[in-house]
Design a protein around this motif. Structure first.
Motif: not given
Length: 581
Positions: A56-60, A65-66, A118-124, A578-579
């Motif tokens: 559960t910790k990684p999911a949280v 992060a999202t 996640p802050l890549g151009p496509a993600t933003v 997703q991280a």
């Protein structure tokens, strides 16, 4: 919890059989209903929870992060930054983690958490699209819930010469509260005739199920494409059966800017603009002039260019020119240039008067700018300025120049004191007053109504106000009786000072008055929000981002000017978190 096994069917009998067969000593070691048994069960629960936390910790963390990615993307759009700046922010976070968190015990965990956003151009880009859709849904939802709404529209070109039509909406709700915000940006690829604007707007209304029957007013500029009698946008809307009867206003600020053009002092502005351009056009002359200003410790460090399309440009340019006039004369003498107007008493007096008059028009213009400026506020500002014009004319006739500081300054510096003839300047003030009365005649119908809505318990002529309501809203009989009932309602009179007064008035007892009051609250008075949006659009779609698509321009502009807050949690839960890799 005891053996980490599971049963295919979690029935009481199955679990009891398994427990008695595999753990027969448990009830002896930990008797039922005892404190030691409760303590043991609590310990077993903690052990199980610790094991489950590995999953559960990684999911949280990924979800956090999202959500951070959504918030940073909104921040970038709000400040009109490119999508690629997300990577710059991520690099900045890494530098901060390395520098500031160097002595922290869990430095690696902090760096990992920052790098997982996640802050890549496509993600933003995807985040901005989702944020814009969420905000748009909120606006459309409020539009469906509101009682009435009005629109303001204006059109301008972007850096790639695409005509962009900005639409803002002002909504009023049942409790008399109002909201005004960005509605949409429509892209006109070909012509910008009235029918082209109408077709694009009608298409948007149909696709988004806009409750157009709630429309009460549309505010535009005075362009023929908008206000043309036969083929203008307003005329086409009136001829469409889907549109209700609505009021149309020519933007009050635009009209005020046009009023200032009736005062013809071209002989002053021509020379002022010529001198400013001669000083600033050439780099060497510009540097020498700024050096002279520094040497003389002038009030300003430079002159400013004149732009005729800017509302406040002429007033600011003239005031700066007057304040730097001695330095300008000194600089021109070093270039062996002579302009006889700068020593002519009549020209200097005209310069002082024009500077004072444009400063007063600029003050009115600035007062009418801003968000949440209702029609009542606009009418009050215009009426106050009309009254001031008469007051200034009286003072000027009596040679009292308290309200004309630049004209007073010039009258004291001229050589021929008889050159100052106040009558000619009074004539210009009368011309401005006449133009104000002509251009703002369409507000006269609403003036008494707006005054009644603002203060319904003031002494009034009931028949006159009722006639204004009939004229402004095409009402049937009955409004005069409602006015009399309202003015004699002691309970409502005691609450007349409350800001939400019309939200407290019974709609069953006063159906006509409450409907009219809500409509007046929904009226725009200007297209200021559209002009403000164009300034934002020029920053968003600049020559450095000229390939920005129309869809992304709309998304970025909506997030930059909209006051609605996106629902970050809902957006985060709607996607698989997703991280960053």
């Amino acid at each position: 919890m005891l053996c980490r096994q599971t049963q295919a069917l979690a029935k009481r009998g199955n679990l009891e059989r398994h427990h008695n067969a595999n753990h027969p000593t448990f009830k002896d070691s930990y008797p039922p209903n005892s404190a030691i048994r409760s303590k043991k069960v609590a310990e077993l629960k903690l052990e199980l929870k610790a094991q489950q936390s590995l999953f559960t910790k990684p999911a949280v963390r990924h979800k956090a992060a999202t959500e951070a990615s959504f918030r940073v993307s909104h921040l970038l759009a709000k400040h009109k930054k490119p999508f690629t700046d997300g990577e710059l922010i991520k690099q900045a976070m890494d530098i901060i983690a390395d520098t500031v968190c160097n002595d922290f015990k869990k430095k690696d965990d902090i760096k990992t958490a920052f790098s997982s956003v996640p802050l890549g151009p496509a993600t933003v880009t995807r985040r901005v699209e989702s944020l814009s859709e969420d905000v748009d849904r909120q606006v459309l939802r409020d539009l469906s819930f509101c009682e009435y709404f009005s629109l303001q529209l204006d059109e301008s070109l972007d850096v790639m010469d695409t005509a962009q039509l900005v639409v803002f909406v002002r909504m009023v709700f049942q409790d008399s509260t109002t909201k005004e915000d960005f509605l949409t940006l429509l892209h006109l690829k070909d012509r910008t005739r009235g029918e082209d604007i109408f077709n694009e707007f009608k298409k948007y209304v149909d696709e988004n199920c806009i409750p157009i029957h709630k429309l009460v007013a549309i505010t535009t500029d005075g362009a023929p494409a908008m206000r043309g009698v036969r083929s203008g946008f307003i005329a086409l809307c009136r001829n469409d059966p889907a549109f209700p009867d609505f009021l149309n206003y020519h933007c009050v600020i635009h009209q005020q800017a046009l009023v200032g053009k009736v005062v013809d002092f071209s002989h002053v502005m021509t020379l002022v603009v010529k001198l400013i351009n001669s000083i600033r056009a050439k780099a060497l002359q510009h540097r020498l002039f700024k050096a002279l200003l520094d040497e003389l410790d002038a009030a300003y460090g430079d002159l400013i260019f004149h732009a005729d399309v800017r509302w406040l440009s002429r007033g600011k340019v003239l005031q700066r020119f007057v304040d730097l006039l001695p330095e300008i004369k000194t600089f021109l003498s070093t270039r062996n240039e002579e302009h006889k107007e700068l020593s002519d008493d009549a020209w200097l007096l005209d310069l002082g008067f024009l500077t004072d008059l444009t400063a007063k028009l600029n003050a009115l213009n600035t007062e009418m700018q801003g968000k949440n400026r209702s029609l009542s506020h606009m009418i009050s500002a215009v009426n106050a300025f009309k009254a001031k014009l008469g007051f200034w004319t009286t003072h000027l006739n009596g040679r009292r120049l308290t309200h004309f500081p630049n004209l007073e300054k010039m009258s004291q510096t001229i050589k021929d004191k008889d050159a100052f003839q106040p009558e000619q300047y009074c004539a210009h003030l009368d011309k401005v007053a006449t133009e104000f009365n002509r251009r703002f005649g369409e507000l006269d119908v609403m003036e008494d109504i707006a005054a009644f809505v603002s203060n319904p318990f003031q002494p009034i002529d009931v028949e006159k106000i009722a006639a204004k309501f009939h004229q402004g809203f095409a009402l049937q009989s009955g409004v005069d009786m409602e006015i009399l009932d309202l003015q004699n309602d002691l309970e409502l009179k005691a609450r007349s000072r409350e800001s939400d007064f019309w939200g407290l008035v019974s709609r069953e007892k006063f159906p006509l008055l409450t409907a009219c009051a809500l409509k007046v609250s929904a009226y725009f008075g200007s297209t200021y929000l559209c002009e403000m949006a164009f300034s934002q659009m020029k920053i968003i779609k600049s020559k450095y981002r000229s390939r920005l698509t129309d869809r992304h321009l709309t998304d970025c502009l909506r997030l930059a000017v909209c006051s609605y807050e996106p629902n970050y949690k809902k957006l985060t839960d709607s996607i698989q978190s997703q991280a960053s890799h």
